[in-house]
Write a protein that holds these residues in place. Structure first.
Motif, PDB file in Angstrom:
ATOM      1  N   SER A  17       0.850  -1.403   0.051  1.00  0.00           N
ATOM      2  CA  SER A  17       0.414   0.038   0.113  1.00  0.00           C
ATOM      3  C   SER A  17       0.842   1.290  -0.207  1.00  0.00           C
ATOM      4  CB  SER A  17      -0.981  -0.446   1.208  1.00  0.00           C
ATOM      5  OG  SER A  17      -1.362  -1.453   0.932  1.00  0.00           O
ATOM      6  N   GLN A 273      -2.732   0.092   4.366  1.00  0.00           N
ATOM      7  CA  GLN A 273      -3.962  -1.124   4.103  1.00  0.00           C
ATOM      8  C   GLN A 273      -4.604  -0.082   3.000  1.00  0.00           C
ATOM      9  OE1 GLN A 273      -5.159  -2.985   6.432  1.00  0.00           O
ATOM     10  NE2 GLN A 273      -3.916  -1.831   7.643  1.00  0.00           N
ATOM     11  N   THR A 315      -8.918   1.067  14.723  1.00  0.00           N
ATOM     12  CA  THR A 315      -8.434   1.733  12.640  1.00  0.00           C
ATOM     13  C   THR A 315     -10.329   0.572  12.248  1.00  0.00           C
ATOM     14  OG1 THR A 315      -6.706  -0.924  12.458  1.00  0.00           O
ATOM     15  CG2 THR A 315      -6.064   1.790  12.865  1.00  0.00           C
ATOM     16  N   SER A 317      -8.990  -1.870  10.132  1.00  0.00           N
ATOM     17  CA  SER A 317      -8.391  -3.199  10.089  1.00  0.00           C
ATOM     18  C   SER A 317      -6.981  -3.465  11.123  1.00  0.00           C
ATOM     19  CB  SER A 317      -8.135  -3.169   9.168  1.00  0.00           C
ATOM     20  OG  SER A 317      -7.151  -2.461   8.457  1.00  0.00           O
ATOM     21  N   SER A 318      -7.262  -4.132  11.587  1.00  0.00           N
ATOM     22  CA  SER A 318      -6.677  -4.693  12.703  1.00  0.00           C
ATOM     23  C   SER A 318      -5.384  -5.358  12.750  1.00  0.00           C
ATOM     24  CB  SER A 318      -6.434  -3.857  14.224  1.00  0.00           C
ATOM     25  OG  SER A 318      -7.304  -4.608  14.506  1.00  0.00           O
ATOM     26  N   ASN A 349     -11.491 -12.361   4.735  1.00  0.00           N
ATOM     27  CA  ASN A 349     -10.156 -11.466   4.443  1.00  0.00           C
ATOM     28  C   ASN A 349      -9.018 -12.989   4.606  1.00  0.00           C
ATOM     29  OD1 ASN A 349     -11.261  -9.241   5.283  1.00  0.00           O
ATOM     30  ND2 ASN A 349     -12.125 -10.119   7.697  1.00  0.00           N
ATOM     31  N   SER A 353      -4.167  -8.506   2.611  1.00  0.00           N
ATOM     32  CA  SER A 353      -5.487  -8.486   2.934  1.00  0.00           C
ATOM     33  C   SER A 353      -5.817  -7.410   4.016  1.00  0.00           C
ATOM     34  CB  SER A 353      -6.472  -8.912   2.662  1.00  0.00           C
ATOM     35  OG  SER A 353      -7.136 -10.098   3.373  1.00  0.00           O
ATOM     36  N   PRO A 354      -6.469  -6.239   3.830  1.00  0.00           N
ATOM     37  CA  PRO A 354      -7.402  -5.372   4.498  1.00  0.00           C
ATOM     38  C   PRO A 354      -7.964  -6.154   5.689  1.00  0.00           C
ATOM     39  CG  PRO A 354      -7.401  -4.311   2.692  1.00  0.00           C
ATOM     40  CD  PRO A 354      -7.028  -5.209   2.523  1.00  0.00           C
ATOM     41  N   SER A 414     -13.108  -6.592  10.540  1.00  0.00           N
ATOM     42  CA  SER A 414     -12.772  -5.816   9.396  1.00  0.00           C
ATOM     43  C   SER A 414     -13.972  -5.121   9.773  1.00  0.00           C
ATOM     44  CB  SER A 414     -12.773  -6.351   8.123  1.00  0.00           C
ATOM     45  OG  SER A 414     -13.909  -7.743   8.886  1.00  0.00           O
TER      46      SER A 414
END
Length: 443
Positions: A17, A273, A315, A317-318, A349, A353-354, A414
């Motif tokens: 990213s 991300q 966030t 996504s973590s 997921n 990936s995010p 997510s």
């Protein structure tokens, strides 16, 4: 065709990213930036206190200011400072102007060779041309834009121009406001793009509640709408930010404190991300525009005007993992929100990936039947599931889209987009929006 070096570079940028800032070709006085100016900006961005990895630069033009078709001096500056580039070809100046952009691009390939082509993240044909060509943009006092058929032709011309060169295969897209992307009359541009660049500024959305506390949900809605309109093509965040000074627009106040809040609530969840080019590193150079979005003031400094750290920031996504060998897990859950029609959505997921857990390589399947909120296209819920890996297996729980596999010591978070949560709402940018757009190109 690509050399081995350029192919490796493209593969690298495709798998990581990107993070960076937007850079104009001139100062606020109209004076052209030269190589040393770009070098100073790129070096400052890469060493900002509280951050790391802001090493990509988005340009609006490939032509050096003050010339007809010479390559912009940002290119040798980027080569020298190990900065990658999202090239920009200005598309609102007519066919002759765009032809000069292509000439500059070809000249740069010829002059700098692999040193240049290996640092190109992508090519943007145009910037907000569709918005400026729309009734909303015209009403706001915008200068001339470009129609979708012309942009689609320019994208094809660009692909033809780089065929057989070190940039062949470089991803080409277009950058515009999210309101332009959800306008079906612009479908020809979506079809022509390899990726879609989204500009979104909740600060300007004055036809709805846009206090800083609403910024995150406004941005998420804009992103979801753009993703829905992109036909499955990657969406890159090419401009977003909040001003440190300027007028209050609607309920949105320009201040360093609110700029920091926006960075932490909107920026931090995206960094690492998805591809993001923030607006902006510096726009008060040397004069301060209104509004001003620069995270540094009129003097370049690695000390920003507000805290840029993302520590202890929640966030979308973590991930955390103590076991690098965990391999799989699954979970399911249901969720509901306050209003709207019910819908069913799912999210897969996987490592890298995010929302995934790259170091643990855990693959998580979440699904939910949700009733989306009228405010946000995201829903939350609870559920349960199990996971297994070489470090053990066990059952876990899912809360707000979070699946935890206790025995693998890993977790992933997510959000589940579930489609339209409310009717499309107007961007409502108004006259203030075009003022900053004019300032962007003048930089």
């Amino acid at each position: 065709m690509h050399t081995a070096a350029s192919l490796l570079a493209l593969a690298s940028t495709a798998s990581a990213s990107l993070m960076g800032f937007n850079y104009g070709s001139t100062f606020t006085t109209g004076a052209a930036k030269v190589q040393s100016d770009f070098e100073a900006e790129f070096t400052t961005a890469a060493n900002l206190k509280g951050t790391s990895g802001f090493t990509s630069a988005r340009l609006y033009t490939t032509v050096q200011a003050g010339t007809a078709s010479d390559p912009i001096s940002a290119i040798p500056a980027a080569i020298k400072t190990n900065t990658t580039l999202l090239l920009g070809l200005w598309a609102s100046g007519g066919d002759t102007s765009f032809a000069n952009e292509i000439l500059a691009l070809k000249a740069a390939i010829q002059q700098y060779g692999d040193a240049f082509t290996s640092i190109v993240d992508g090519i943007s044909v145009g910037s907000e041309d569709l918005y400026r060509n729309s009734p909303e943009g015209i009403e706001a006092g915008s200068y001339v834009g470009t129609n979708p058929d012309t942009l689609a032709r320019y994208i094809k011309d660009t692909k033809d121009a780089i065929t057989g060169t070190g940039l062949e295969g470089a991803p080409i897209g277009h950058v515009d406001t999210w309101t332009a992307w959800v306008n079906g009359s612009n479908q020809a541009v979506v079809d022509a793009c390899d990726w879609v660049g989204m500009d979104a500024y909740p600060y300007f959305q004055n036809t709805m509640a846009n206090d800083i506390t609403e910024s995150k949900s406004l941005f998420e809605e804009a992103l979801q709408k753009t993703q829905s309109a992109s036909g499955g093509k990657a969406v890159w965040i090419t401009e977003t930010g909040h001003p440190v000074s300027g007028d209050t627009v609607g309920q949105s106040v320009a201040s360093p404190e609110n700029a920091e809040t926006y960075w932490k609530t909107v920026g931090c969840p995206m960094f690492g991300q998805m591809n993001v080019w923030w607006y902006t590193l510096q726009d008060a150079a040397p004069d301060t525009p209104s509004p001003s979005f620069g995270i540094v003031g009129s003097t370049l400094s690695t000390t920003p005007l507000f805290d840029l750290s993302c520590k202890n920031v929640q966030t979308n996504s973590s991930s955390s993992a103590t076991s690098p060998s965990a391999t799989s897990g699954s979970g399911s859950g249901s969720a509901s929100a306050s209003s709207g029609a019910s819908a069913t959505g799912s999210n897969q997921n996987s490592g890298g990936s995010p929302g995934g857990v790259p170091s643990a390589q855990i693959s998580i399947q979440e699904s939910a039947t949700v009733t989306p909120s009228a405010v946000s296209p995201y829903a939350t819920g609870t559920g349960s599931g199990s996971g297994a890996g070489s470090y053990g297996s066990g059952s876990g729980s899912s809360t707000n889209g979070t699946f935890t596999a206790p025995s693998a010591s890993a977790s992933a978070t997510s959000t589940i987009p579930v489609g339209d949560a409310a009717d499309l709402r107007s961007g409502g940018f108004g006259a203030a929006f075009i003022a900053i757009m004019v300032a962007i190109f003048a930089l």
